[in-house]
Scaffold this motif. Structure first.
Motif, mmCIF file in Angstrom:
data_model
loop_
_atom_site.group_PDB
_atom_site.id
_atom_site.type_symbol
_atom_site.label_atom_id
_atom_site.label_comp_id
_atom_site.label_asym_id
_atom_site.label_seq_id
_atom_site.Cartn_x
_atom_site.Cartn_y
_atom_site.Cartn_z
ATOM 1 N N GLY A 30 -1.228 -3.762 0.908
ATOM 2 C CA GLY A 30 -0.497 -5.134 1.711
ATOM 3 C C GLY A 30 0.862 -4.370 2.447
ATOM 4 O O GLY A 30 1.591 -4.296 3.247
ATOM 5 N N GLY A 31 1.347 -4.136 1.143
ATOM 6 C CA GLY A 31 2.816 -3.212 1.150
ATOM 7 C C GLY A 31 3.910 -4.184 1.516
ATOM 8 O O GLY A 31 5.026 -4.226 2.627
ATOM 9 N N ALA A 32 3.533 -5.844 1.176
ATOM 10 C CA ALA A 32 4.311 -6.987 1.737
ATOM 11 C C ALA A 32 5.815 -6.807 0.358
ATOM 12 O O ALA A 32 6.416 -7.360 1.109
ATOM 13 C CB ALA A 32 4.026 -8.293 1.088
ATOM 14 N N ASP A 33 6.310 -6.018 -0.471
ATOM 15 C CA ASP A 33 6.865 -5.495 -1.002
ATOM 16 C C ASP A 33 7.314 -4.675 -0.849
ATOM 17 O O ASP A 33 8.465 -4.531 -1.346
ATOM 18 C CB ASP A 33 6.579 -6.076 -2.558
ATOM 19 N N GLY A 34 7.841 -4.348 0.185
ATOM 20 C CA GLY A 34 8.022 -3.100 0.299
ATOM 21 C C GLY A 34 7.787 -2.020 -0.746
ATOM 22 O O GLY A 34 6.760 -0.908 -1.593
#
Lengths: 113, 113
Positions: free
Chosen positions: A96-100
């Motif tokens: 998901g890459g929400a934390d970069g």
């Protein structure tokens, strides 16, 4: 949180030789590992990436390998050319890459003519 | 050019002033990220938007920093009461829905005197 270590910080190779840059990561939840090339004054450019369900990926002169057990991944550049000179960054993220992306500190690759 | 664009490319300001940067992502990319990069380091994640919703913020994003993406298209990053430690390259990246790849813009280089 994730921590990405990258080695070496500087790598000088003769034109035509191969270059290898290595990275380790700490978070076993990470499953996406891109490599970026950054030239002076420009933003990072995605050159290749690998996901945790794959052990190796190749694109022309560039290849990336991933060892999930050891938590390390490497960038291999063959037949190096002057235009390969740049700073290369490895990075890691989870689904998901929400934390970069978490980046390494970079490797300055110098191609000697 | 349909890549990520950022404006301005360079900004020089005096300590204590407010600055605002703009990022235009690749068309139809609903995910947008801001990063900060200091000299000799890899980019560090600041914040993440999915459409107009700001879903993640790094602890690096102090109270003086605010980011918006009002209509889910372009984004702005504002720094209030700038400090010399804010001097850095501010990078924006965008990503399409359901994909991990992040594509970076050229960055805005901020110098605080």
């Amino acid at each position: 949180g994730e921590n990405v270590e990258q080695h070496p910080s500087t790598l000088s190779v003769q034109e035509g030789d191969s270059a290898v840059i290595k990275c380790t990561y700490s978070d076993s939840a990470s499953n996406y590992f891109p490599w970026y090339k950054q030239e002076l004054g420009k933003g990072p450019q995605l050159i290749i990436d690998i996901r945790s369900n794959v052990g190796e990926k190749k694109d022309q002169r560039i290849a990336v390998t991933l060892n999930k057990t050891a938590k390390h991944f490497s960038l291999h550049i063959t037949e190096t050319q002057p235009e390969d000179s740049a700073v290369y960054f490895c990075a890691a993220s989870d689904w998901g890459g929400a934390d970069g992306l978490t980046f390494g500190k970079g490797t300055h690759l110098i191609i000697q003519p | 050019d349909t890549g990520v664009s950022q404006d301005p490319r360079h900004k020089i300001t005096k300590r204590g002033q407010n600055v605002t940067f703009r990022c235009d992502p690749i068309s139809e990319h609903n995910r947008l990220y801001w990063y900060r990069q200091t000299l000799g380091q890899g980019p560090e994640f600041l914040t993440y938007f999915q459409n107009e919703a700001q879903l993640e913020k790094s602890r690096l994003l102090s109270d003086r920093f605010s980011a918006e993406r009002p209509k889910g298209s372009f984004s702005t990053l504002e720094i209030q009461r700038t400090e010399q430690g804010d001097s850095a390259m501010y990078l924006c990246a965008s990503s399409p829905s359901g994909r991990d790849e992040q594509f970076f813009g050229p960055g805005t280089r901020l110098t605080v005197l």
